[in-house]
Design a protein around this motif. Structure first.
Motif, short mmCIF file in Angstrom:
data_model
loop_
_atom_site.label_atom_id
_atom_site.label_comp_id
_atom_site.label_asym_id
_atom_site.label_seq_id
_atom_site.Cartn_x
_atom_site.Cartn_y
_atom_site.Cartn_z
N LEU A 55 0.83 -1.20 0.00
CA LEU A 55 0.00 0.00 0.00
C LEU A 55 0.87 1.26 0.00
O LEU A 55 0.64 2.18 -0.78
CB LEU A 55 -0.92 -0.01 1.22
CG LEU A 55 -1.78 1.21 1.43
CD1 LEU A 55 -3.09 1.04 0.66
CD2 LEU A 55 -2.06 1.39 2.91
N VAL A 56 1.88 1.28 0.86
CA VAL A 56 2.79 2.43 0.96
C VAL A 56 3.57 2.57 -0.34
O VAL A 56 3.70 3.68 -0.88
CB VAL A 56 3.74 2.29 2.17
CG1 VAL A 56 4.79 3.39 2.17
CG2 VAL A 56 2.94 2.31 3.47
N ARG A 57 4.07 1.47 -0.88
CA ARG A 57 4.83 1.50 -2.14
C ARG A 57 3.99 2.08 -3.27
O ARG A 57 4.42 2.98 -3.99
CB ARG A 57 5.30 0.11 -2.52
CG ARG A 57 6.04 0.06 -3.86
CD ARG A 57 6.44 -1.34 -4.28
NE ARG A 57 7.49 -1.84 -3.39
CZ ARG A 57 7.36 -2.90 -2.60
NH1 ARG A 57 6.24 -3.59 -2.58
NH2 ARG A 57 8.36 -3.28 -1.83
N ALA A 58 2.78 1.56 -3.43
CA ALA A 58 1.90 2.02 -4.52
C ALA A 58 1.58 3.50 -4.38
O ALA A 58 1.62 4.25 -5.36
CB ALA A 58 0.63 1.19 -4.54
N GLU A 59 1.27 3.94 -3.18
CA GLU A 59 0.91 5.34 -2.95
C GLU A 59 2.09 6.27 -3.21
O GLU A 59 1.96 7.32 -3.83
CB GLU A 59 0.37 5.54 -1.54
CG GLU A 59 -0.22 6.89 -1.28
CD GLU A 59 -1.52 7.14 -2.04
OE1 GLU A 59 -1.85 8.31 -2.28
OE2 GLU A 59 -2.22 6.17 -2.39
N MET A 60 3.28 5.86 -2.74
CA MET A 60 4.45 6.71 -2.92
C MET A 60 4.87 6.77 -4.39
O MET A 60 5.17 7.85 -4.90
CB MET A 60 5.62 6.22 -2.05
CG MET A 60 6.75 7.23 -1.99
SD MET A 60 8.10 6.74 -0.88
CE MET A 60 7.30 6.81 0.71
N GLU A 61 4.87 5.64 -5.08
CA GLU A 61 5.24 5.63 -6.50
C GLU A 61 4.26 6.45 -7.32
O GLU A 61 4.66 7.22 -8.20
CB GLU A 61 5.32 4.19 -7.02
CG GLU A 61 6.54 3.44 -6.51
CD GLU A 61 6.57 1.98 -6.92
OE1 GLU A 61 5.56 1.46 -7.47
OE2 GLU A 61 7.61 1.33 -6.70
N LYS A 62 2.96 6.29 -7.05
CA LYS A 62 1.93 7.04 -7.78
C LYS A 62 2.08 8.53 -7.54
O LYS A 62 2.08 9.34 -8.48
CB LYS A 62 0.54 6.58 -7.34
CG LYS A 62 -0.61 7.31 -8.04
CD LYS A 62 -1.94 6.88 -7.47
CE LYS A 62 -2.16 7.69 -6.23
NZ LYS A 62 -3.46 7.82 -5.72
N THR A 63 2.28 8.93 -6.28
CA THR A 63 2.41 10.34 -5.94
C THR A 63 3.66 10.94 -6.56
O THR A 63 3.62 12.03 -7.12
CB THR A 63 2.40 10.53 -4.41
OG1 THR A 63 1.21 9.96 -3.87
CG2 THR A 63 2.47 12.00 -4.04
N LEU A 64 4.78 10.23 -6.47
CA LEU A 64 6.02 10.74 -7.07
C LEU A 64 5.87 10.92 -8.58
O LEU A 64 6.29 11.93 -9.12
CB LEU A 64 7.19 9.81 -6.76
CG LEU A 64 7.79 9.94 -5.37
CD1 LEU A 64 8.70 8.76 -5.06
CD2 LEU A 64 8.53 11.26 -5.22
N ALA A 65 5.27 9.95 -9.25
CA ALA A 65 5.09 10.06 -10.70
C ALA A 65 4.23 11.27 -11.05
O ALA A 65 4.50 11.97 -12.02
CB ALA A 65 4.46 8.78 -11.25
N GLU A 66 3.20 11.53 -10.25
CA GLU A 66 2.32 12.67 -10.50
C GLU A 66 3.02 14.00 -10.25
O GLU A 66 2.94 14.91 -11.06
CB GLU A 66 1.07 12.59 -9.61
CG GLU A 66 0.10 11.51 -10.00
CD GLU A 66 -1.03 11.36 -8.99
OE1 GLU A 66 -1.09 12.13 -8.00
OE2 GLU A 66 -1.86 10.45 -9.17
#
Length: 169
Positions: A55-66
């Motif tokens: 959950l943390v990985r997905a949220e951080m990767e998504k936020t960084l990409a955005e």
């Protein structure tokens, strides 16, 4: 004779010059776009948090990409690797209390990571320790069943924004 104003100005200028090498490192890390983002966890964090690391990985990767916007171009440039070293949720997620422990005190959640940028050859360009803090009650109603997941996502987003700040210089 040196006035107080001149003394303070020279002190501030000296402090700014002392930070100059760090500023040059940030600018160098920014020279090429980020081509990939990877979030990894130390063994102790992965063992302690189990499925929540996904959950943390997905949220951080998504936020960084955005938030990196045009600075993120898949497959091109540098690699960003974020290593989560510590993850802690306060046991109490209700509202804050007073200043003394007997008043309830404030409760904070923490996420500590290291953001490292590597070039195409795998050489480290820059690295920054990041510590994110969020109020435990800041993720919404504490009595809902997904409160911990919302708190973890809030920490991941906070950490991503700090990483962007360091990458942007």
């Amino acid at each position: 004779m040196t006035t107080r104003r001149q003394f303070l100005a020279s002190t501030l200028a000296g402090a700014a010059l002392a930070l100059l090498p760090a500023g040059l490192t940030r600018a160098y890390a920014q020279a090429a776009p980020i081509g990939s983002i990877r979030v990894e966890f130390t063994r102790t964090v992965a063992e302690a948090w189990g499925d929540n690391v996904g959950l943390v990985r997905a949220e951080m990767e998504k936020t960084l990409a955005e938030i990196l916007g045009p600075g993120f171009q898949r497959g091109a440039g540098n690699r960003l690797v974020v290593t989560v070293r510590s993850l802690w949720l306060a046991s109490y997620a209700g509202g804050g209390g007073g200043g003394k422990p007997s008043d309830g005190g404030a409760s904070n959640d923490y996420l500590e990571s290291t953001a490292t940028v590597y070039d195409r050859a795998g050489r480290q360009i820059a690295s920054w320790p990041i510590m994110s803090t969020e109020l435990s009650g800041g993720a919404g109603a504490w009595y809902l069943p997904d409160v911990d997941q919302r708190r973890l996502k809030a920490l991941a987003r906070n950490n991503a924004w700090w990483i962007r700040r360091y990458l942007a210089g």
